[in-house]
Motif scaffolding. Structure first.
Motif, mmCIF file in Angstrom:
data_model
loop_
_atom_site.group_PDB
_atom_site.id
_atom_site.type_symbol
_atom_site.label_atom_id
_atom_site.label_comp_id
_atom_site.label_asym_id
_atom_site.label_seq_id
_atom_site.Cartn_x
_atom_site.Cartn_y
_atom_site.Cartn_z
ATOM 1 N N PHE A 93 127.890 66.870 104.367
ATOM 2 C CA PHE A 93 127.612 65.395 104.401
ATOM 3 C C PHE A 93 125.873 65.309 103.959
ATOM 4 O O PHE A 93 125.309 65.894 104.806
ATOM 5 N N LEU A 94 125.452 64.438 103.396
ATOM 6 C CA LEU A 94 124.286 64.001 103.360
ATOM 7 C C LEU A 94 123.680 63.231 104.506
ATOM 8 O O LEU A 94 124.647 62.415 105.222
ATOM 9 N N ILE A 95 122.565 63.440 105.052
ATOM 10 C CA ILE A 95 121.922 62.716 106.304
ATOM 11 C C ILE A 95 121.922 61.384 106.145
ATOM 12 O O ILE A 95 121.332 61.020 105.050
ATOM 13 N N SER A 96 122.545 60.576 107.111
ATOM 14 C CA SER A 96 122.296 59.036 107.068
ATOM 15 C C SER A 96 121.898 58.664 108.535
ATOM 16 O O SER A 96 121.933 59.322 109.417
ATOM 17 N N GLU A 97 121.550 57.328 108.402
ATOM 18 C CA GLU A 97 121.606 56.741 109.718
ATOM 19 C C GLU A 97 122.715 56.544 110.611
ATOM 20 O O GLU A 97 122.390 56.412 111.771
ATOM 21 N N THR A 98 123.874 56.779 109.989
ATOM 22 C CA THR A 98 125.007 56.509 110.934
ATOM 23 C C THR A 98 125.885 58.023 111.049
ATOM 24 O O THR A 98 126.744 58.015 111.996
ATOM 25 N N ILE A 99 125.111 58.964 110.438
ATOM 26 C CA ILE A 99 126.163 59.954 110.611
ATOM 27 C C ILE A 99 126.073 60.862 112.197
ATOM 28 O O ILE A 99 127.213 61.467 112.522
ATOM 29 N N LEU A 100 125.206 60.750 112.848
ATOM 30 C CA LEU A 100 125.128 61.378 114.302
ATOM 31 C C LEU A 100 126.128 60.589 114.844
ATOM 32 O O LEU A 100 126.967 61.153 116.069
ATOM 33 N N GLN A 101 126.422 59.188 114.969
ATOM 34 C CA GLN A 101 127.207 58.404 115.596
ATOM 35 C C GLN A 101 128.670 58.787 115.205
ATOM 36 O O GLN A 101 129.564 59.104 116.074
ATOM 37 N N ASN A 102 129.020 59.039 113.947
ATOM 38 C CA ASN A 102 130.246 59.496 113.425
ATOM 39 C C ASN A 102 130.761 60.905 113.929
ATOM 40 O O ASN A 102 131.739 61.251 114.288
ATOM 41 N N GLN A 103 129.443 61.733 113.901
ATOM 42 C CA GLN A 103 129.730 63.200 114.568
ATOM 43 C C GLN A 103 130.251 63.195 115.875
ATOM 44 O O GLN A 103 130.930 63.826 116.418
ATOM 45 N N GLY A 104 129.474 62.184 116.849
ATOM 46 C CA GLY A 104 129.851 62.123 118.179
ATOM 47 C C GLY A 104 131.350 61.632 118.345
ATOM 48 O O GLY A 104 132.009 62.037 119.182
ATOM 49 N N LYS A 105 131.865 60.943 117.423
ATOM 50 C CA LYS A 105 133.365 60.437 117.483
ATOM 51 C C LYS A 105 134.179 61.793 117.147
ATOM 52 O O LYS A 105 135.180 61.918 117.946
ATOM 53 N N LEU A 106 133.592 62.373 116.271
ATOM 54 C CA LEU A 106 134.514 63.690 116.013
ATOM 55 C C LEU A 106 134.226 64.671 117.064
ATOM 56 O O LEU A 106 135.462 65.291 117.382
ATOM 57 N N SER A 144 134.267 58.601 106.231
ATOM 58 C CA SER A 144 134.750 57.768 105.075
ATOM 59 C C SER A 144 133.471 57.311 104.359
ATOM 60 O O SER A 144 133.200 56.811 103.254
ATOM 61 N N GLY A 145 132.520 56.355 105.415
ATOM 62 C CA GLY A 145 131.518 55.896 104.787
ATOM 63 C C GLY A 145 130.119 56.746 104.357
ATOM 64 O O GLY A 145 129.335 56.216 104.081
ATOM 65 N N GLU A 146 130.418 58.117 104.845
ATOM 66 C CA GLU A 146 129.248 59.173 104.403
ATOM 67 C C GLU A 146 129.263 59.589 103.093
ATOM 68 O O GLU A 146 130.404 59.433 102.448
ATOM 69 N N ARG A 147 128.226 59.980 102.595
ATOM 70 C CA ARG A 147 128.238 60.961 101.123
ATOM 71 C C ARG A 147 128.690 62.196 101.438
ATOM 72 O O ARG A 147 127.721 62.961 101.870
ATOM 73 N N MET A 148 129.881 62.488 100.928
ATOM 74 C CA MET A 148 130.244 64.089 101.001
ATOM 75 C C MET A 148 129.706 64.906 99.720
ATOM 76 O O MET A 148 129.955 64.434 98.764
ATOM 77 N N SER A 149 129.109 65.798 99.865
ATOM 78 C CA SER A 149 128.473 66.568 98.925
ATOM 79 C C SER A 149 129.438 67.804 98.466
ATOM 80 O O SER A 149 129.186 68.138 97.401
ATOM 81 N N GLN A 150 130.028 68.218 99.590
ATOM 82 C CA GLN A 150 131.063 69.611 99.092
ATOM 83 C C GLN A 150 132.036 69.595 100.259
ATOM 84 O O GLN A 150 131.702 69.186 101.375
ATOM 85 N N LYS A 151 133.231 69.885 99.748
ATOM 86 C CA LYS A 151 134.495 70.294 100.742
ATOM 87 C C LYS A 151 134.879 71.603 100.228
ATOM 88 O O LYS A 151 135.228 71.733 98.814
ATOM 89 N N ALA A 152 135.294 72.473 100.972
ATOM 90 C CA ALA A 152 135.949 73.665 100.836
ATOM 91 C C ALA A 152 136.953 74.005 101.676
ATOM 92 O O ALA A 152 136.826 74.017 102.885
ATOM 93 N N GLU A 153 138.197 74.306 101.259
ATOM 94 C CA GLU A 153 139.320 74.615 102.168
ATOM 95 C C GLU A 153 139.676 75.977 102.126
ATOM 96 O O GLU A 153 139.434 76.850 101.153
ATOM 97 N N ASP A 154 140.670 76.438 102.808
ATOM 98 C CA ASP A 154 141.333 77.663 103.135
ATOM 99 C C ASP A 154 140.435 78.811 103.228
ATOM 100 O O ASP A 154 140.188 79.934 102.668
ATOM 101 N N LEU A 155 139.626 78.528 104.365
ATOM 102 C CA LEU A 155 138.473 79.332 104.549
ATOM 103 C C LEU A 155 138.729 80.175 106.009
ATOM 104 O O LEU A 155 139.714 79.656 106.686
#
Length: 219
Positions: A93-106, A144-155
């Protein structure tokens, strides 16, 4: 005044894969001397015999074999636990002002599911999150409100515990990653702490990557 040995060594040092192959004695020195002769002559500004370059390469390979591998192999023989995990997803995800808050929830969600895998690293512009596939819906909802630049599955991940002296021996990571590269293994992510590192690879290549790393202990 430049010597043949000094110029040859400088040339080899600029080519890491060649340096390592030379240290392992898997290169035909006569063929290599013919290939690099024009550049060596340009550096010295005079004609140089192939035999002289071969001798310089021979001395260098003997020296490199000890310098480049002796201390590294000593550390790698003491590699600790190797842990493999599968069914992982890698998000960026690209860094944003809200991303750390969302990471804390995760992180709170991860604490409620102790059997899942989670790791994260942050760069200047990006935040990387690796989780068990079962948390995909949670991540995508929270971010969902963040900008995702990449997703890779089955790793799959391979976590390697290194002995404490790894921090004082140069070339440890190069030595490991070089062998993975030689086997054509693609690294999606590399995440490290002081005494351990984790690599992320496709599930198709995890067995091969594990074998490469495990075999380092028997060098």
């Amino acid at each position: 005044m430049k010597t043949i040995s000094a110029v040859v060594e400088q040339y080899i040092k600029k080519k890491p894969f060649l340096q390592s192959a030379l240290a392992q004695g898997i290169i035909n020195l006569t063929s290599l001397s013919r290939q690099i002769r024009p550049e060596i002559q340009d550096q010295l500004g005079k004609e140089v015999r192939n035999g002289a370059i071969v001798m310089a390469l021979k001395r260098l390979s003997d020296d490199l074999e000890f310098r480049a591998t002796h201390r590294i192999v000593k550390v790698l023989k003491n590699i600790g636990e190797i842990t493999v995990r599968s069914s992982l997803t890698d998000y960026t995800f690209l860094i944003s002002e809200t991303i750390l808050q969302n990471q804390g929830k995760l992180v709170e969600e991860v604490h409620r599911n102790q059997d899942v895998f989670y790791t994260s690293s942050r760069g200047v512009n990006e935040l990387n999150i690796v989780v068990s596939n079962k948390l995909n819906a949670v991540v995508e909802n929270l971010f969902s409100g963040e900008r995702m630049s990449q997703k890779a599955e089955d790793l799959a991940s391979i976590t390697v515990k290194l002995p404490a002296e790894n921090v004082s021996v140069p070339g440890i990571y190069y030595f490991i990653f070089q062998r993975l590269a030689w086997e054509g293994i693609v690294l999606y992510e590399v995440i490290s702490t002081t005494n351990e590192f984790t690599i992320l690879v496709s599930e198709e290549q995890v067995d091969q990557a594990f074998t490469v790393i495990k075999d380092l202990k028997s060098l």
